[in-house]
Design a protein around this motif. Structure first.
Motif, PDB file in Angstrom:
ATOM      1  N   ARG A 148     -61.231  36.044  18.752  1.00 20.70           N
ATOM      2  CA  ARG A 148     -60.565  34.876  18.500  1.00 20.70           C
ATOM      3  C   ARG A 148     -61.288  33.751  17.305  1.00 20.70           C
ATOM      4  O   ARG A 148     -61.200  32.887  17.281  1.00 20.70           O
ATOM      5  CB  ARG A 148     -61.204  33.912  19.837  1.00 20.70           C
ATOM      6  CG  ARG A 148     -60.322  34.539  20.894  1.00 20.70           C
ATOM      7  CD  ARG A 148     -60.818  33.743  22.213  1.00 20.70           C
ATOM      8  NE  ARG A 148     -60.207  34.255  23.655  1.00 20.70           N
ATOM      9  CZ  ARG A 148     -60.408  33.871  24.647  1.00 20.70           C
ATOM     10  NH1 ARG A 148     -61.264  32.804  24.922  1.00 20.70           N
ATOM     11  NH2 ARG A 148     -59.615  34.250  25.485  1.00 20.70           N
ATOM     12  N   GLU A 149     -62.172  34.571  16.473  1.00 19.05           N
ATOM     13  CA  GLU A 149     -62.800  33.999  15.553  1.00 19.05           C
ATOM     14  C   GLU A 149     -63.340  34.929  14.362  1.00 19.05           C
ATOM     15  O   GLU A 149     -63.259  36.050  14.541  1.00 19.05           O
ATOM     16  CB  GLU A 149     -64.110  32.997  15.987  1.00 19.05           C
ATOM     17  CG  GLU A 149     -64.913  33.932  16.649  1.00 19.05           C
ATOM     18  CD  GLU A 149     -66.164  33.339  17.456  1.00 19.05           C
ATOM     19  OE1 GLU A 149     -67.121  33.673  17.580  1.00 19.05           O
ATOM     20  OE2 GLU A 149     -65.625  32.184  17.894  1.00 19.05           O
ATOM     21  N   PRO A 164     -62.904  29.435  13.540  1.00 17.58           N
ATOM     22  CA  PRO A 164     -61.847  30.004  14.995  1.00 17.58           C
ATOM     23  C   PRO A 164     -60.293  30.257  14.164  1.00 17.58           C
ATOM     24  O   PRO A 164     -59.910  29.793  13.192  1.00 17.58           O
ATOM     25  CB  PRO A 164     -62.222  28.858  15.835  1.00 17.58           C
ATOM     26  CG  PRO A 164     -63.284  27.898  15.271  1.00 17.58           C
ATOM     27  CD  PRO A 164     -63.285  28.350  13.869  1.00 17.58           C
ATOM     28  N   ARG A 165     -60.016  31.134  15.136  1.00 14.14           N
ATOM     29  CA  ARG A 165     -58.425  31.475  14.836  1.00 14.14           C
ATOM     30  C   ARG A 165     -57.602  30.009  14.819  1.00 14.14           C
ATOM     31  O   ARG A 165     -56.472  29.902  14.063  1.00 14.14           O
ATOM     32  CB  ARG A 165     -57.801  32.497  15.703  1.00 14.14           C
ATOM     33  CG  ARG A 165     -58.431  33.721  15.627  1.00 14.14           C
ATOM     34  CD  ARG A 165     -57.850  34.738  14.651  1.00 14.14           C
ATOM     35  NE  ARG A 165     -58.561  36.009  14.680  1.00 14.14           N
ATOM     36  CZ  ARG A 165     -58.378  36.799  13.873  1.00 14.14           C
ATOM     37  NH1 ARG A 165     -57.548  36.858  12.834  1.00 14.14           N
ATOM     38  NH2 ARG A 165     -59.158  38.082  13.851  1.00 14.14           N
ATOM     39  N   SER A 166     -58.095  29.125  15.816  1.00 16.63           N
ATOM     40  CA  SER A 166     -57.198  28.009  15.797  1.00 16.63           C
ATOM     41  C   SER A 166     -57.461  26.885  14.551  1.00 16.63           C
ATOM     42  O   SER A 166     -56.573  26.087  14.422  1.00 16.63           O
ATOM     43  CB  SER A 166     -57.696  27.063  17.306  1.00 16.63           C
ATOM     44  OG  SER A 166     -58.987  26.892  16.898  1.00 16.63           O
ATOM     45  N   GLU A 167     -58.404  27.356  13.627  1.00 19.49           N
ATOM     46  CA  GLU A 167     -58.462  26.534  12.710  1.00 19.49           C
ATOM     47  C   GLU A 167     -58.145  27.283  11.390  1.00 19.49           C
ATOM     48  O   GLU A 167     -58.498  26.750  10.078  1.00 19.49           O
ATOM     49  CB  GLU A 167     -60.196  26.204  12.501  1.00 19.49           C
ATOM     50  CG  GLU A 167     -60.619  25.362  13.605  1.00 19.49           C
ATOM     51  CD  GLU A 167     -60.235  23.976  13.794  1.00 19.49           C
ATOM     52  OE1 GLU A 167     -59.641  23.523  12.397  1.00 19.49           O
ATOM     53  OE2 GLU A 167     -60.136  23.590  14.734  1.00 19.49           O
ATOM     54  N   ARG A 170     -51.354  29.235   9.403  1.00 24.47           N
ATOM     55  CA  ARG A 170     -50.482  30.540   9.711  1.00 24.47           C
ATOM     56  C   ARG A 170     -50.348  31.194   8.453  1.00 24.47           C
ATOM     57  O   ARG A 170     -49.980  30.554   7.274  1.00 24.47           O
ATOM     58  CB  ARG A 170     -49.217  29.839  10.235  1.00 24.47           C
ATOM     59  CG  ARG A 170     -48.436  30.877  10.990  1.00 24.47           C
ATOM     60  CD  ARG A 170     -47.145  30.468  11.558  1.00 24.47           C
ATOM     61  NE  ARG A 170     -45.992  29.490  10.604  1.00 24.47           N
ATOM     62  CZ  ARG A 170     -45.100  28.860  10.920  1.00 24.47           C
ATOM     63  NH1 ARG A 170     -44.817  28.761  12.015  1.00 24.47           N
ATOM     64  NH2 ARG A 170     -44.435  28.485   9.972  1.00 24.47           N
ATOM     65  N   SER A 185     -65.913  21.367   9.823  1.00 16.76           N
ATOM     66  CA  SER A 185     -65.346  20.499  10.673  1.00 16.76           C
ATOM     67  C   SER A 185     -66.233  19.736  11.696  1.00 16.76           C
ATOM     68  O   SER A 185     -66.103  18.495  11.992  1.00 16.76           O
ATOM     69  CB  SER A 185     -64.101  21.123  11.212  1.00 16.76           C
ATOM     70  OG  SER A 185     -64.608  22.189  12.182  1.00 16.76           O
ATOM     71  N   SER A 199     -63.089  24.789   9.075  1.00 18.29           N
ATOM     72  CA  SER A 199     -61.585  24.734   9.538  1.00 18.29           C
ATOM     73  C   SER A 199     -60.878  24.734   7.999  1.00 18.29           C
ATOM     74  O   SER A 199     -61.263  24.455   7.102  1.00 18.29           O
ATOM     75  CB  SER A 199     -61.481  23.298  10.089  1.00 18.29           C
ATOM     76  OG  SER A 199     -59.931  22.878  10.391  1.00 18.29           O
ATOM     77  N   THR A 201     -57.312  23.908   8.630  1.00 14.30           N
ATOM     78  CA  THR A 201     -56.371  23.082   9.047  1.00 14.30           C
ATOM     79  C   THR A 201     -56.668  21.576   9.064  1.00 14.30           C
ATOM     80  O   THR A 201     -55.667  20.946   8.968  1.00 14.30           O
ATOM     81  CB  THR A 201     -55.988  23.660  10.592  1.00 14.30           C
ATOM     82  OG1 THR A 201     -56.788  23.407  11.532  1.00 14.30           O
ATOM     83  CG2 THR A 201     -55.459  24.951  10.473  1.00 14.30           C
ATOM     84  N   ASP A 202     -57.890  21.316   8.932  1.00 14.75           N
ATOM     85  CA  ASP A 202     -58.242  19.933   8.767  1.00 14.75           C
ATOM     86  C   ASP A 202     -57.667  19.014   7.680  1.00 14.75           C
ATOM     87  O   ASP A 202     -57.823  19.840   6.566  1.00 14.75           O
ATOM     88  CB  ASP A 202     -59.945  19.858   8.960  1.00 14.75           C
ATOM     89  CG  ASP A 202     -60.273  18.494   9.472  1.00 14.75           C
ATOM     90  OD1 ASP A 202     -60.037  17.725   8.711  1.00 14.75           O
ATOM     91  OD2 ASP A 202     -61.093  18.442  10.214  1.00 14.75           O
TER      92      ASP A 202
END
Length: 411
Positions: A148-149, A164-167, A170, A185, A199, A201-202
């Motif tokens: 996950r990270e 993190p993968r969410s940050e 793609r 972030s 991050s 994506t920020d």
């Protein structure tokens, strides 16, 4: 077990300043003295942070033999002479203490206290240092890849940072040893440990990249008013210049795109639209819908909605892939934007797609509308290959739709 050795282990710590280190060490050793002698009033603790050692001295007033009334603050002349034969009555006697005098158990307890105090200080310093840098760009090396990270080692401090993968954008793919750039972030405290989150994506990441590439932004000649992003896909940046001689859009893009290309590569080919900010809402909406050319705009400032009219061939450009262009334009301007075809451009015998709900499934019609095709002729004007590519519909589905629509006009 030597307390001095423990001190030496930490004396080179980059995270703790020397005055703080000295204060902690003095406190630990004065506690040791108080436990053994009941008070630390007549004791000096001298810490040497350069070579990692320390000295403890017991200071007492020298009095004649038989006149000692307080063992803690006084010492007889005969006992003082046994320490140094040059001592005289009335002087202060300095007696050096060794760690061995305190006993192994006390030294072990003090060692643990010292280690825990220094570690706590390091954690506080890391938390403070990175908290002050939230929003700044950071560069690090991939140390470990988890589900996950990704764990990254800060190239400057050597501290661990979490991406993190969410940050992640793609299309981001990293291997161990790769250098990764992102923005700090936030900094969290988990189980009393500082956790630094990176991050990519920020929106601040894009803003800082622009600052690095565009000197006019760093110098304050150009201001970034607002940034909206769909990370890895598209971004819109509103910029304004305080110098009439500077074109903010041209300065950000650079000669032949030289300045923006590096940022686009870093963001995995994210499509970045630089828009000239204005307080004229109609003009700002028009610019935000770039690359589409707008014919007319009707605003409703009460409901914050905008009706935008375009030529048929501009509708799909205004909407963008998956609706990304119109979605970002709405976020950038603060208006909910609805796109309409110019009424003059409608062909007399055109038919709205909603008229075919009995023959074409709703989700298929929605897919066609998403690329700007809301009438039969607007679909027929595109080739089968183009429709398949832009809608992600199956080729057979597209063929069926084209047959149904074409049959309508044959009749």
């Amino acid at each position: 077990m030597n307390l001095v050795e423990t001190f030496s282990e930490f004396k080179g710590s980059k995270n703790i300043d020397r005055p703080t280190m000295v204060r902690v060490l003095e406190d630990v050793f004065r506690t040791l003295i108080r436990k053994k002698y009941g008070s630390d009033e007549n004791y000096d603790v001298i810490v040497n942070t350069t070579n990692g050692d320390l000295e403890m001295w017991r200071v007492r007033e020298i009095v004649p033999d038989g006149e000692v009334t307080d063992d803690r603050s006084q010492i007889s002349i005969s006992e003082a002479i046994s320490i140094d034969e040059d001592y005289e009555v009335g002087e202060e006697c300095y007696e050096q203490l060794t760690l061995e005098e305190f006993g192994r158990r006390s030294i072990m307890a003090a060692r643990q206290t010292l280690i825990s105090r220094i570690m706590e200080l390091e954690k506080d310093e890391i938390f403070k240092r990175y908290s002050d840098r939230v929003g700044d760009i950071i560069l690090g090396e991939v140390h470990q890849i988890l589900k996950r990270e990704i764990l990254i080692i800060d190239d400057v401090t050597g501290n661990e940072i979490i991406l993190p993968r969410s940050e992640m954008i793609r299309g981001d793919f990293f291997r161990k040893g790769d250098m990764v750039k992102g923005v700090i972030s936030r900094v969290d405290m988990k189980n009393n440990n500082p956790v630094v989150i990176m991050s990519r994506t920020d929106t601040r990441f894009l803003e800082k990249l622009l600052e690095q590439e565009v000197p006019e932004i760093e110098d304050g000649l150009i201001t970034v008013k607002k940034i909206v992003r769909i990370p890895g896909e598209r971004a819109k940046v509103a910029v304004e210049s305080y110098d009439d001689r500077i074109d903010p859009v041209g300065a950000c893009v650079g000669m032949k795109g030289s300045r923006i290309h590096g940022i686009v590569r870093e963001l995995k080919n994210e499509n970045i639209d630089i828009v000239n900010f204005t307080n004229n809402n109609v003009l700002f909406i028009q610019r935000s819908l770039t690359p589409a050319k707008v014919t007319n705009i009707e605003l409703n400032n009460e409901t914050m909605t905008a009706s935008v009219f375009l030529k048929p061939d501009q509708v799909s450009l205004a909407i963008g892939k998956g609706g990304s262009n119109i979605k970002l334009a709405g976020k950038l301007t603060g208006y909910e934007i609805d796109v309409y075809r110019d009424s003059d451009e409608f062909e007399l015998d055109d038919v709205d797609l909603d008229e075919f709900t009995d023959e074409i499934e709703d989700w298929v019609i929605d897919s066609l509308k998403a690329i700007g095709c809301d009438s039969a002729r607007s679909v027929l004007n595109l080739s089968k290959e183009e429709l398949t590519r832009r809608t992600d519909l199956e080729e057979e589905t597209v063929e069926d739709v084209l047959k149904i629509l074409a049959a309508e006009f044959e009749e």
